[in-house]
Motif scaffolding. Structure first.
Motif, PDB file in Angstrom:
ATOM      1  N   LEU A 303       0.823  -1.215   0.000  1.00 31.74           N
ATOM      2  CA  LEU A 303       0.000   0.000   0.000  1.00 31.74           C
ATOM      3  C   LEU A 303       0.851   1.257   0.000  1.00 31.74           C
ATOM      4  CD1 LEU A 303      -2.876   1.283   0.329  1.00 31.74           C
ATOM      5  CD2 LEU A 303      -2.488   1.137   2.810  1.00 31.74           C
ATOM      6  N   ASP A 304       0.438   2.243  -0.797  1.00 34.26           N
ATOM      7  CA  ASP A 304       1.127   3.540  -0.842  1.00 34.26           C
ATOM      8  C   ASP A 304       0.111   4.646  -1.085  1.00 34.26           C
ATOM      9  OD1 ASP A 304       3.676   5.184  -1.101  1.00 34.26           O
ATOM     10  OD2 ASP A 304       2.707   5.629  -3.008  1.00 34.26           O
ATOM     11  N   PHE A 305       0.230   5.741  -0.338  1.00 35.01           N
ATOM     12  CA  PHE A 305      -0.634   6.916  -0.507  1.00 35.01           C
ATOM     13  C   PHE A 305       0.125   8.041  -1.194  1.00 35.01           C
ATOM     14  CE2 PHE A 305      -2.746   5.105   3.318  1.00 35.01           C
ATOM     15  CZ  PHE A 305      -4.054   5.081   2.853  1.00 35.01           C
ATOM     16  N   ASP A 367      -7.843  -9.501   5.985  1.00 35.64           N
ATOM     17  CA  ASP A 367      -6.796 -10.183   6.741  1.00 35.64           C
ATOM     18  C   ASP A 367      -5.495 -10.113   5.947  1.00 35.64           C
ATOM     19  OD1 ASP A 367      -7.456 -11.845   4.671  1.00 35.64           O
ATOM     20  OD2 ASP A 367      -8.054 -13.543   5.908  1.00 35.64           O
ATOM     21  N   GLY A 368      -4.442 -10.632   6.519  1.00 36.74           N
ATOM     22  CA  GLY A 368      -3.142 -10.576   5.869  1.00 36.74           C
ATOM     23  C   GLY A 368      -2.388  -9.299   6.201  1.00 36.74           C
ATOM     24  N   ALA A 369      -1.104  -9.291   5.876  1.00 36.99           N
ATOM     25  CA  ALA A 369      -0.245  -8.138   6.162  1.00 36.99           C
ATOM     26  C   ALA A 369      -0.490  -7.011   5.168  1.00 36.99           C
ATOM     27  CB  ALA A 369       1.218  -8.555   6.126  1.00 36.99           C
ATOM     28  N   VAL A 370      -0.446  -5.791   5.663  1.00 36.95           N
ATOM     29  CA  VAL A 370      -0.479  -4.600   4.820  1.00 36.95           C
ATOM     30  C   VAL A 370       0.933  -4.017   4.859  1.00 36.95           C
ATOM     31  CG1 VAL A 370      -1.482  -2.325   4.434  1.00 36.95           C
ATOM     32  CG2 VAL A 370      -2.901  -4.183   5.342  1.00 36.95           C
ATOM     33  N   ILE A 371       1.607  -4.044   3.717  1.00 40.87           N
ATOM     34  CA  ILE A 371       3.029  -3.702   3.655  1.00 40.87           C
ATOM     35  C   ILE A 371       3.204  -2.294   3.116  1.00 40.87           C
ATOM     36  CG2 ILE A 371       5.259  -4.355   2.669  1.00 40.87           C
ATOM     37  CD1 ILE A 371       4.096  -7.221   2.386  1.00 40.87           C
ATOM     38  N   ALA A 372       3.934  -1.483   3.862  1.00 42.50           N
ATOM     39  CA  ALA A 372       4.238  -0.117   3.430  1.00 42.50           C
ATOM     40  C   ALA A 372       5.744   0.101   3.527  1.00 42.50           C
ATOM     41  CB  ALA A 372       3.493   0.897   4.289  1.00 42.50           C
ATOM     42  N   TYR A 373       6.202   1.177   2.909  1.00 42.59           N
ATOM     43  CA  TYR A 373       7.624   1.539   2.946  1.00 42.59           C
ATOM     44  C   TYR A 373       7.712   2.853   3.696  1.00 42.59           C
ATOM     45  CZ  TYR A 373      12.379   0.858   1.177  1.00 42.59           C
ATOM     46  OH  TYR A 373      13.731   0.604   1.073  1.00 42.59           O
ATOM     47  N   ASN A 374       8.209   2.798   4.925  1.00 45.08           N
ATOM     48  CA  ASN A 374       8.116   3.891   5.892  1.00 45.08           C
ATOM     49  C   ASN A 374       6.682   3.961   6.387  1.00 45.08           C
ATOM     50  OD1 ASN A 374       8.842   5.989   7.555  1.00 45.08           O
ATOM     51  ND2 ASN A 374       8.716   7.556   5.965  1.00 45.08           N
ATOM     52  N   ALA A 375       6.301   2.918   7.114  1.00 49.19           N
ATOM     53  CA  ALA A 375       4.900   2.633   7.419  1.00 49.19           C
ATOM     54  C   ALA A 375       4.223   3.678   8.290  1.00 49.19           C
ATOM     55  CB  ALA A 375       4.795   1.260   8.085  1.00 49.19           C
ATOM     56  N   ALA A 376       4.983   4.464   9.048  1.00 50.17           N
ATOM     57  CA  ALA A 376       4.360   5.461   9.922  1.00 50.17           C
ATOM     58  C   ALA A 376       3.476   6.408   9.129  1.00 50.17           C
ATOM     59  CB  ALA A 376       5.426   6.235  10.682  1.00 50.17           C
ATOM     60  N   PHE A 377       3.880   6.701   7.905  1.00 42.79           N
ATOM     61  CA  PHE A 377       3.109   7.637   7.084  1.00 42.79           C
ATOM     62  C   PHE A 377       1.758   7.036   6.710  1.00 42.79           C
ATOM     63  CE2 PHE A 377       1.960   9.470   2.931  1.00 42.79           C
ATOM     64  CZ  PHE A 377       1.904  10.811   3.282  1.00 42.79           C
ATOM     65  N   GLU A 378       1.767   5.818   6.160  1.00 42.85           N
ATOM     66  CA  GLU A 378       0.505   5.185   5.771  1.00 42.85           C
ATOM     67  C   GLU A 378      -0.387   4.953   6.986  1.00 42.85           C
ATOM     68  OE1 GLU A 378       2.261   5.355   2.111  1.00 42.85           O
ATOM     69  OE2 GLU A 378       3.237   4.659   3.928  1.00 42.85           O
ATOM     70  N   ARG A 379       0.216   4.523   8.087  1.00 45.64           N
ATOM     71  CA  ARG A 379      -0.583   4.275   9.297  1.00 45.64           C
ATOM     72  C   ARG A 379      -1.262   5.562   9.768  1.00 45.64           C
ATOM     73  NH1 ARG A 379       3.202   2.250  12.020  1.00 45.64           N
ATOM     74  NH2 ARG A 379       2.793   0.051  11.551  1.00 45.64           N
ATOM     75  N   THR A 380      -0.507   6.666   9.757  1.00 41.62           N
ATOM     76  CA  THR A 380      -1.077   7.949  10.189  1.00 41.62           C
ATOM     77  C   THR A 380      -2.228   8.370   9.280  1.00 41.62           C
ATOM     78  OG1 THR A 380       1.011   8.672  11.169  1.00 41.62           O
ATOM     79  CG2 THR A 380      -0.572  10.385  10.583  1.00 41.62           C
ATOM     80  N   CYS A 381      -2.057   8.224   7.970  1.00 43.04           N
ATOM     81  CA  CYS A 381      -3.127   8.576   7.033  1.00 43.04           C
ATOM     82  C   CYS A 381      -4.410   7.810   7.352  1.00 43.04           C
ATOM     83  CB  CYS A 381      -2.693   8.276   5.596  1.00 43.04           C
ATOM     84  SG  CYS A 381      -1.502   9.441   4.904  1.00 43.04           S
ATOM     85  N   ILE A 382      -4.273   6.513   7.602  1.00 40.56           N
ATOM     86  CA  ILE A 382      -5.454   5.681   7.847  1.00 40.56           C
ATOM     87  C   ILE A 382      -6.091   6.019   9.185  1.00 40.56           C
ATOM     88  CG2 ILE A 382      -6.230   3.302   8.217  1.00 40.56           C
ATOM     89  CD1 ILE A 382      -4.077   2.443   6.190  1.00 40.56           C
ATOM     90  N   LEU A 383      -5.286   6.209  10.211  1.00 46.90           N
ATOM     91  CA  LEU A 383      -5.852   6.513  11.526  1.00 46.90           C
ATOM     92  C   LEU A 383      -6.539   7.874  11.543  1.00 46.90           C
ATOM     93  CD1 LEU A 383      -3.085   5.093  13.891  1.00 46.90           C
ATOM     94  CD2 LEU A 383      -5.338   4.124  13.379  1.00 46.90           C
TER      95      LEU A 383
END
Length: 501
Positions: A303-305, A367-383
């Motif tokens: 995943l990438d935003f 289910d399954g892993a959601v893979i990001a590159y520098n995941a803090a960014f994608e996690r913050t966007c979703i939260l």
């Protein structure tokens, strides 16, 4: 009002350029054609203008002093208002002294015969060069006989959230700066003389260095470095402390990592980079990468935003410079190696968050892993989307909870000397794959994606151009997520997964 006996030719921005590098101002003045094209300059100017207008709009009854037909008219209009003891805010009040002209963003009467001066900035905090800008204004105002009782950098408030469309009450904060600026103001007269001497002479000699990028990237770097012989693998490319280490080794006449004696670095990452650079053999810990990645469950969603950030928030519930996702790409790999691509893109200029959140919930596996590159960014966007949309929050938080980060795994288990000390996916990909260079794309990085978005939502953009921008953005974002598949497969020493559906 004293306009000075000298011809007006300097300004606060020119003094700032001089303080960064005298050669920069000389080239800016005498050889402007040598400047490199700055793709983001127009967008930054527009953002600054928008912020300035908003700041003025929060000062009721103010008078805008227009430079029409020229700056002389602005000087005369300012003198007229000051002579009449105006008791209203003044915007772009114009003063000159000793050949230096300033236009003060906002002057507010203090009720005691003095003025509060506000230098408006589109950043979220005060910077050192902001104080230098203010110092130039204070010097000219003092010499013009203006009583300044207080002065501040008026910058954006990072705690402000837009609650009502177009209402920016509370969007700015004043960081009081009069005392900090005074010592600098005392030096301006002497500095103005120095600047004139430099501008009246030949092109100054100055080597390239850190000053070329601080506080602003200089448009003349390519010209100034035209005769430099760049190091293949410079010591300065080492992550985090590379510049300090480069300065240390330069004392020994060493700029190339290849010339640094083996065993010279105690930092494990630096030692690894050094060894790979000396040997030409990439560092690759396949077993270590497999131990981590083996726990990432299928289906794996890469995943990438892409996001847009406005200085002044445009959509309810957002704050200054908040990154708002307008696009995502998701490559989904099942346990048999089949890959499915999903995507979202909003280019209509409307708030994209609801549609983006709904697309994530609908298209990302449960289910399954959601893979990001520098995941803090994608996690913050979703939260942040989860905070905004309570009915989707549970599903969005579940996605965020399954995010894993490919970047630290790559950093710990792979290094090729051609990465140049960087583990950005754009630096890593060419060292493990021949799938194409980002530089060949019309949109090649996140900054270009933001500029593409701004062009897409502009009223002047044609339907044909909009379609072209959309294609470019889709290509770029999809390349980022497919690149993660390539990097992961390489790390664990396996062939790329099967066909794309």
């Amino acid at each position: 009002m004293n306009s000075g006996s000298r011809q007006i030719g300097l300004s606060k921005s020119k003094i700032t350029s001089f303080e960064q590098c005298p050669k920069r101002l000389w080239l800016q003045t005498h050889r402007a054609e040598l400047a490199e094209l700055d793709a983001g300059a127009e967008a930054r100017f527009a953002a600054g203008h928008e912020v300035g207008d908003a700041a003025c709009g929060l000062c009721p009854g103010g008078v805008m002093i227009e430079a029409e037909p020229d700056l002389t008219a602005a000087l005369e209009r300012t003198q007229e208002l000051m002579s009449s003891s105006a008791e209203v805010p003044l915007f772009e009040a114009t003063f000159a002294h000793d050949g230096v002209l300033v236009r003060v963003d906002i002057m507010e009467p203090d009720g005691l015969g003095g003025w509060h001066v506000a230098e408006v900035k589109s950043s979220k905090s005060r910077k050192a060069y902001h104080v230098a800008d203010l110092a130039t204004q204070l010097w000219v105002l003092r010499e013009a006989g203006v009583q300044v009782s207080s002065a501040a950098i008026r910058h954006l408030n990072n705690q402000f959230f837009l609650a009502e469309e177009g209402n920016y009450q509370g969007a700015f904060v004043d960081t009081q700066s009069l005392e900090d600026a005074k010592p600098l103001a005392l030096k301006r007269s002497k500095q103005a003389e120095e600047i004139r001497l430099v501008l009246g002479g030949d092109e100054p000699a100055r080597d390239t260095g850190d000053h070329c990028h601080d506080p602003f990237p200089c448009k003349f770097v390519a010209y100034c470095s035209r005769d430099d012989e760049p190091a293949r693998y410079p010591v300065s490319s080492l992550p985090r402390t590379g510049r300090q280490l480069a300065a240390k080794w330069a004392e020994h006449g060493i700029v190339e990592l290849e010339d640094v004696p083996p065993g010279s670095f105690s930092n494990a990452i630096h030692a690894r980079i050094h060894e790979a650079t000396l040997s030409g053999v990439p560092y690759h810990d396949v077993d270590g990468a497999r131990r981590i990645i083996g726990d990432w469950a299928f289906p794996r969603t890469y995943l990438d935003f892409e996001t847009i950030a406005f200085a002044l928030p445009r959509w309810l519930g957002t704050k200054p410079w908040e990154q708002v996702p307008f696009q995502f790409s998701a490559h989904i790999e099942d346990c048999e190696g089949q890959i499915t691509h999903r995507e979202f893109l909003s280019l209509d200029g409307k708030d994209p968050r609801r549609a983006c959140a709904e697309a994530l919930v609908a298209q990302i596996s449960q289910d399954g892993a959601v893979i990001a590159y520098n995941a803090a960014f994608e996690r913050t966007c979703i939260l942040r989307l989860a905070e905004r949309f309570s009915d989707l929050a549970e599903n969005l938080k579940a996605i965020a909870a399954r995010i894993v980060d490919l970047l630290p795994v790559t950093r710990e288990h792979w290094y090729h000397r051609d990465q140049g000390g960087s583990w950005s996916i754009k630096a890593v990909l060419p060292t493990i794959s021949n799938s194409g260079d980002y530089a060949m794309l019309d949109v090649a990085d996140g900054s270009a994606a933001q500029l593409a978005y701004l062009e897409a939502i502009a009223a002047r953009t044609s339907e044909a151009r909009l379609a072209e921008i959309a294609r470019s953005l889709r290509t770029y974002c999809a390349k980022d997520t497919y690149a993660m598949i390539e990097v992961l497969s390489h790390l664990i020493g396996e062939r790329m997964p099967g066909s794309l559906r």
